[in-house]
Design a protein around this motif. Structure first.
Motif, PDB file in Angstrom:
ATOM      1  N   MET A 160       0.841  -1.194   0.000  1.00 39.98           N
ATOM      2  CA  MET A 160       0.000   0.000   0.000  1.00 39.98           C
ATOM      3  C   MET A 160       0.881   1.252   0.000  1.00 39.98           C
ATOM      4  SD  MET A 160      -2.962   1.122   2.725  1.00 39.98           S
ATOM      5  CE  MET A 160      -3.910  -0.360   2.378  1.00 39.98           C
ATOM      6  N   ARG A 161       0.569   2.196  -0.876  1.00 39.89           N
ATOM      7  CA  ARG A 161       1.347   3.437  -0.986  1.00 39.89           C
ATOM      8  C   ARG A 161       0.474   4.631  -0.552  1.00 39.89           C
ATOM      9  NH1 ARG A 161       2.738   5.202  -6.011  1.00 39.89           N
ATOM     10  NH2 ARG A 161       4.772   6.029  -5.418  1.00 39.89           N
ATOM     11  N   ILE A 162       0.983   5.376   0.443  1.00 32.83           N
ATOM     12  CA  ILE A 162       0.280   6.568   0.928  1.00 32.83           C
ATOM     13  C   ILE A 162       1.230   7.753   0.904  1.00 32.83           C
ATOM     14  CG2 ILE A 162      -0.788   7.659   2.943  1.00 32.83           C
ATOM     15  CD1 ILE A 162      -1.970   4.982   3.677  1.00 32.83           C
ATOM     16  N   ALA A 163       0.791   8.820   0.272  1.00 28.81           N
ATOM     17  CA  ALA A 163       1.571  10.052   0.232  1.00 28.81           C
ATOM     18  C   ALA A 163       1.344  10.836   1.518  1.00 28.81           C
ATOM     19  CB  ALA A 163       1.182  10.893  -0.979  1.00 28.81           C
ATOM     20  N   VAL A 164       2.416  11.420   2.058  1.00 24.27           N
ATOM     21  CA  VAL A 164       2.352  12.163   3.318  1.00 24.27           C
ATOM     22  C   VAL A 164       3.022  13.520   3.134  1.00 24.27           C
ATOM     23  CG1 VAL A 164       3.049  12.227   5.745  1.00 24.27           C
ATOM     24  CG2 VAL A 164       2.350  10.053   4.704  1.00 24.27           C
ATOM     25  N   ARG A 211      -7.995  21.804  -3.024  1.00 28.15           N
ATOM     26  CA  ARG A 211      -8.566  21.879  -4.381  1.00 28.15           C
ATOM     27  C   ARG A 211      -7.523  21.505  -5.419  1.00 28.15           C
ATOM     28  NH1 ARG A 211      -8.473  24.402  -8.772  1.00 28.15           N
ATOM     29  NH2 ARG A 211      -6.838  25.821  -8.047  1.00 28.15           N
ATOM     30  N   ARG A 212      -6.297  22.011  -5.236  1.00 22.97           N
ATOM     31  CA  ARG A 212      -5.231  21.709  -6.194  1.00 22.97           C
ATOM     32  C   ARG A 212      -4.868  20.228  -6.159  1.00 22.97           C
ATOM     33  NH1 ARG A 212      -1.085  26.947  -5.964  1.00 22.97           N
ATOM     34  NH2 ARG A 212      -2.731  28.539  -6.035  1.00 22.97           N
ATOM     35  N   ILE A 213      -4.844  19.659  -4.967  1.00 25.94           N
ATOM     36  CA  ILE A 213      -4.530  18.230  -4.854  1.00 25.94           C
ATOM     37  C   ILE A 213      -5.624  17.393  -5.507  1.00 25.94           C
ATOM     38  CG2 ILE A 213      -4.340  16.359  -3.173  1.00 25.94           C
ATOM     39  CD1 ILE A 213      -2.793  18.350  -1.388  1.00 25.94           C
ATOM     40  N   ARG A 214      -6.872  17.752  -5.265  1.00 25.65           N
ATOM     41  CA  ARG A 214      -7.975  17.030  -5.896  1.00 25.65           C
ATOM     42  C   ARG A 214      -7.918  17.154  -7.425  1.00 25.65           C
ATOM     43  NH1 ARG A 214      -9.783  12.848  -3.478  1.00 25.65           N
ATOM     44  NH2 ARG A 214     -10.783  13.201  -1.469  1.00 25.65           N
ATOM     45  N   ALA A 215      -7.479  18.308  -7.911  1.00 28.31           N
ATOM     46  CA  ALA A 215      -7.382  18.487  -9.363  1.00 28.31           C
ATOM     47  C   ALA A 215      -6.378  17.521  -9.976  1.00 28.31           C
ATOM     48  CB  ALA A 215      -6.989  19.924  -9.686  1.00 28.31           C
ATOM     49  N   VAL A 216      -5.382  17.113  -9.202  1.00 28.57           N
ATOM     50  CA  VAL A 216      -4.355  16.180  -9.687  1.00 28.57           C
ATOM     51  C   VAL A 216      -4.797  14.735  -9.530  1.00 28.57           C
ATOM     52  CG1 VAL A 216      -1.998  15.339  -9.297  1.00 28.57           C
ATOM     53  CG2 VAL A 216      -2.460  17.801  -9.288  1.00 28.57           C
ATOM     54  N   SER A 234       3.061  25.174  -2.099  1.00 27.27           N
ATOM     55  CA  SER A 234       2.014  24.374  -2.750  1.00 27.27           C
ATOM     56  C   SER A 234       2.565  23.647  -3.964  1.00 27.27           C
ATOM     57  CB  SER A 234       0.851  25.277  -3.163  1.00 27.27           C
ATOM     58  OG  SER A 234       0.253  25.878  -2.040  1.00 27.27           O
ATOM     59  N   ALA A 235       3.403  24.345  -4.745  1.00 29.53           N
ATOM     60  CA  ALA A 235       3.995  23.725  -5.931  1.00 29.53           C
ATOM     61  C   ALA A 235       4.892  22.550  -5.559  1.00 29.53           C
ATOM     62  CB  ALA A 235       4.777  24.766  -6.724  1.00 29.53           C
ATOM     63  N   MET A 236       5.648  22.697  -4.457  1.00 27.18           N
ATOM     64  CA  MET A 236       6.504  21.600  -4.007  1.00 27.18           C
ATOM     65  C   MET A 236       5.660  20.357  -3.717  1.00 27.18           C
ATOM     66  SD  MET A 236       8.832  21.353  -0.510  1.00 27.18           S
ATOM     67  CE  MET A 236       7.377  21.290   0.555  1.00 27.18           C
ATOM     68  N   ILE A 237       4.558  20.542  -2.999  1.00 29.43           N
ATOM     69  CA  ILE A 237       3.716  19.412  -2.621  1.00 29.43           C
ATOM     70  C   ILE A 237       3.029  18.791  -3.834  1.00 29.43           C
ATOM     71  CG2 ILE A 237       1.604  18.813  -1.346  1.00 29.43           C
ATOM     72  CD1 ILE A 237       2.515  20.867   0.781  1.00 29.43           C
ATOM     73  N   VAL A 238       2.474  19.638  -4.706  1.00 34.43           N
ATOM     74  CA  VAL A 238       1.751  19.121  -5.869  1.00 34.43           C
ATOM     75  C   VAL A 238       2.702  18.459  -6.861  1.00 34.43           C
ATOM     76  CG1 VAL A 238       0.325  19.767  -7.850  1.00 34.43           C
ATOM     77  CG2 VAL A 238      -0.154  20.735  -5.596  1.00 34.43           C
ATOM     78  N   TYR A 239       3.895  19.020  -7.023  1.00 33.80           N
ATOM     79  CA  TYR A 239       4.875  18.408  -7.928  1.00 33.80           C
ATOM     80  C   TYR A 239       5.312  17.047  -7.403  1.00 33.80           C
ATOM     81  CZ  TYR A 239       9.149  17.634 -10.596  1.00 33.80           C
ATOM     82  OH  TYR A 239      10.126  17.091 -11.395  1.00 33.80           O
ATOM     83  N   ALA A 240       5.577  16.966  -6.077  1.00 33.47           N
ATOM     84  CA  ALA A 240       5.965  15.671  -5.501  1.00 33.47           C
ATOM     85  C   ALA A 240       4.839  14.655  -5.664  1.00 33.47           C
ATOM     86  CB  ALA A 240       6.317  15.848  -4.021  1.00 33.47           C
ATOM     87  N   LEU A 241       3.603  15.121  -5.539  1.00 37.23           N
ATOM     88  CA  LEU A 241       2.459  14.235  -5.739  1.00 37.23           C
ATOM     89  C   LEU A 241       2.388  13.752  -7.182  1.00 37.23           C
ATOM     90  CD1 LEU A 241      -0.115  13.015  -4.502  1.00 37.23           C
ATOM     91  CD2 LEU A 241      -1.289  15.152  -5.077  1.00 37.23           C
ATOM     92  N   SER A 242       2.633  14.634  -8.119  1.00 38.46           N
ATOM     93  CA  SER A 242       2.628  14.252  -9.531  1.00 38.46           C
ATOM     94  C   SER A 242       3.711  13.216  -9.818  1.00 38.46           C
ATOM     95  CB  SER A 242       2.832  15.493 -10.400  1.00 38.46           C
ATOM     96  OG  SER A 242       2.859  15.163 -11.767  1.00 38.46           O
ATOM     97  N   GLN A 243       4.891  13.432  -9.257  1.00 38.02           N
ATOM     98  CA  GLN A 243       5.971  12.460  -9.437  1.00 38.02           C
ATOM     99  C   GLN A 243       5.596  11.107  -8.836  1.00 38.02           C
ATOM    100  OE1 GLN A 243       9.407  14.629  -7.740  1.00 38.02           O
ATOM    101  NE2 GLN A 243      10.304  14.482  -9.788  1.00 38.02           N
ATOM    102  N   PRO A 267       6.900  10.650   0.499  1.00 35.60           N
ATOM    103  CA  PRO A 267       6.957  11.983   1.096  1.00 35.60           C
ATOM    104  C   PRO A 267       6.679  13.091   0.081  1.00 35.60           C
ATOM    105  CG  PRO A 267       9.167  11.111   0.819  1.00 35.60           C
ATOM    106  CD  PRO A 267       8.223  10.012   0.425  1.00 35.60           C
ATOM    107  N   LEU A 268       5.879  14.067   0.513  1.00 33.78           N
ATOM    108  CA  LEU A 268       5.555  15.222  -0.323  1.00 33.78           C
ATOM    109  C   LEU A 268       6.231  16.496   0.153  1.00 33.78           C
ATOM    110  CD1 LEU A 268       1.691  14.655  -0.658  1.00 33.78           C
ATOM    111  CD2 LEU A 268       3.520  13.862  -2.192  1.00 33.78           C
ATOM    112  N   GLY A 269       6.874  16.443   1.323  1.00 34.12           N
ATOM    113  CA  GLY A 269       7.452  17.635   1.935  1.00 34.12           C
ATOM    114  C   GLY A 269       6.591  18.108   3.099  1.00 34.12           C
ATOM    115  N   TRP A 270       7.226  18.849   4.010  1.00 31.42           N
ATOM    116  CA  TRP A 270       6.533  19.311   5.216  1.00 31.42           C
ATOM    117  C   TRP A 270       7.139  20.637   5.639  1.00 31.42           C
ATOM    118  CZ3 TRP A 270       7.575  20.867  10.143  1.00 31.42           C
ATOM    119  CH2 TRP A 270       6.557  20.784  11.102  1.00 31.42           C
ATOM    120  N   THR A 271       6.279  21.565   6.078  1.00 35.43           N
ATOM    121  CA  THR A 271       6.804  22.857   6.521  1.00 35.43           C
ATOM    122  C   THR A 271       5.846  23.548   7.459  1.00 35.43           C
ATOM    123  OG1 THR A 271       7.828  24.921   5.757  1.00 35.43           O
ATOM    124  CG2 THR A 271       5.857  24.186   4.586  1.00 35.43           C
TER     125      THR A 271
END
Length: 514
Positions: free
Chosen positions: A1-5, A129-134, A88-97, A67-71
């Motif tokens: 199982m893969r979960i993004a955090v 909203r941005r995460i849901r869009a991806v 936001s871009a860091m998190i969404v880009y990591a999610l896309s990858q 990991p998506l990054g944390w701050t």
């Protein structure tokens, strides 16, 4: 199982004098600096962050964490456009990858819930909203929230479950992170969303009245725990009453197996809170009265009197550098008093240049409000500002407050730091050689969080209102964008729309009501 955090936390005060920029997330003071995806898991290890609890729970279920990054940045004015977009871009880009590497089973987000940015008053709602869009509408998402979140309908509808901390002071973040991860795993196994019922309550609660260690909020949280037995999660957020947008205020999100169960729990909790409304009023003294009372109690006390400088609380958007309470301690010759932390990098640098034992003249503090205090004092100790927190709220978190000095001004001592941090941990004093339990009066720049570590050693606790942006009565702020149905203080039947849009007729009392 893969979960993004991932995690993106900020509590934004619409009227605070200093905005929150990219650099504030790079070096926040009392929590880890911005953690990019490769460094996130190791960087959170041993901290009190919700994400750390979630990672522990995930490891026990053999989950592969992506990991998506944390701050995190200390509360202050709204987050700048640059900072919000970059993070936001860091998190969404990591999610896309992560999606390029294979399908995800779910997403865990460590959020605050009261972030306002230059462009988005509901910044967490925009991030979701941005995460849901991806990822689309079907992928399960769980998020933790600070109970000071201004939890919005958009946030509740875009996430599958929102899980706020149950405590203020926040001593249960690790446990809540684990709970949210368990609920995410349950949601994945269930294969379908739970029923959601969302409620907005109609009055703001001052943060000084939100402490869960005492009534009325202690009673509310006991009732919440009882009602939660009939649902999956009963999320209650107290609101952060300094955010000027329509979503500001208390809210409830009930997640249940059926709409009926969720609605019943949400309505019952809302009714309980409404019944306690008048108990949320009061509890704050002006600075002069507070110091006078502290001196009177301390004269015969065996333990320190703790004074809370609530309106300059760095945990609520204050800069930690106003001098009203310090000036009053000096004026009343409060022998054996110490106050921390005074956020003034220039004064700290001057003390370090002068050296231990030197007498220095400073324009201390006042960088945020233009009201420094001219003082002459002796430099007693110097430190680099690096230490590990030991209290219930932040145990294990590493702090870096930059060059730090202990200055004696007559009988009053002040801990001067170079980066702001709320005084919720005794180690802020201890790392520079001051043992709080041995002082007559301990003054802290905090509203409530200090109680977790300082109330057990206190003879008495007094909440003082000296000048500062984290006002004890939010109704005094120049709001322009709240929803018209909200009332600005408990026990007041005037609504925001009435105050803003309706001018009283000639001869009509200002506070006559709607």
């Amino acid at each position: 199982m893969r979960i993004a955090v991932g995690g993106f936390l900020h509590e934004s005060h619409s009227f605070a004098p200093i905005a929150t920029n990219w650099a504030d997330f790079i070096k926040p003071g009392g929590l880890p600096p911005l953690l990019r995806p490769p460094a996130m898991v190791e960087g959170l290890r041993g901290t009190s962050a919700c994400a750390a609890g979630a990672l522990t729970e995930a490891a026990e279920h053999d989950v592969t964490v992506v990991p998506l990054g944390w701050t995190f940045a200390n509360p202050a004015g709204p987050v700048t456009r640059e900072a919000f977009e970059r993070i936001s871009a860091m998190i969404v880009y990591a999610l896309s990858q992560a999606l390029d590497d294979g399908p995800l089973d779910g997403i865990f987000l460590d959020l605050h819930g009261a972030m306002v940015s230059d462009d988005y008053p509901d910044a967490e709602g925009e991030l979701l909203r941005r995460i849901r869009a991806v990822v689309g509408p079907a992928l399960p998402i769980a998020a933790t929230l600070d109970p000071h979140a201004n939890m919005t309908r958009q946030m509740a509808e875009l996430a599958d479950v929102l899980v706020p901390y149950r405590t203020y002071p926040h001593v249960d973040m690790l446990a809540v992170g684990r709970r949210a991860m368990k609920l995410l795993l349950a949601r994945i196994a269930r294969g379908a969303p739970w029923a959601l019922e969302f409620r907005e309550l109609d009055f703001l609660i001052p943060i000084t009245s939100q402490c869960t260690m005492v009534d009325p909020m202690a009673g509310v949280m006991t009732k919440r725990a009882e009602l939660e037995q009939g649902v999956v999660e009963l999320a209650y957020c107290f609101g952060f009453p300094y955010a000027d947008f329509a979503g500001c205020g208390q809210a409830i999100a009930a997640y249940g197996e059926t709409p009926e169960a969720a609605a019943e729990a949400a309505d019952a909790l809302a009714k309980d809170i409404a019944g306690r409304e008048s108990a949320f009023i009061g509890g704050v003294q002006d600075a002069a009265e507070a110091v006078t009372d502290a001196l009177r109690i301390a004269a015969n006390a065996k333990k320190p009197v703790v004074l809370a400088d609530t309106q300059d609380n760095p945990g609520g958007g204050g800069h930690g550098d106003t001098t009203g309470l310090l000036a009053e301690l000096i004026r009343q010759n409060a022998q054996g008093a110490v106050i921390a932390p005074m956020n003034d990098a220039e004064s700290a640098e001057a003390c370090h240049k002068a050296g231990v034992g030197a007498t220095v003249r400073l324009k201390l503090g006042g960088k945020s409000d233009g009201v420094p205090l001219e003082v002459e004092g002796v430099v007693e100790r110097l430190a680099d500002g690096k230490f590990t927190l030991t209290g219930p709220m932040g145990k294990g978190n590493r702090a870096d407050l930059g060059p730090t000095a202990l200055l004696r001004i007559g009988g009053v001592r002040v801990v001067i730091v170079s980066r702001k941090m709320q005084a919720h941990d005794q180690s802020i004093f201890q790392h520079i050689g001051v043992e709080p339990s041995e002082q007559k009066i301990v003054a802290v720049k905090s509203s409530v969080h200090f109680r977790a570590h300082f109330q057990p050693i206190a003879e008495s606790v007094i909440v003082a209102a000296a000048p500062g942006p984290v006002v004890a009565d939010p109704a005094t702020l120049p709001f322009t964008s709240l929803r018209e149905s909200i009332r600005l203080r408990p026990g007041d039947n005037r609504r925001f729309g009435w105050q803003r849009y309706r001018r009283p007729a000639k001869g009509e009392a200002e506070n006559a009501g709607e």
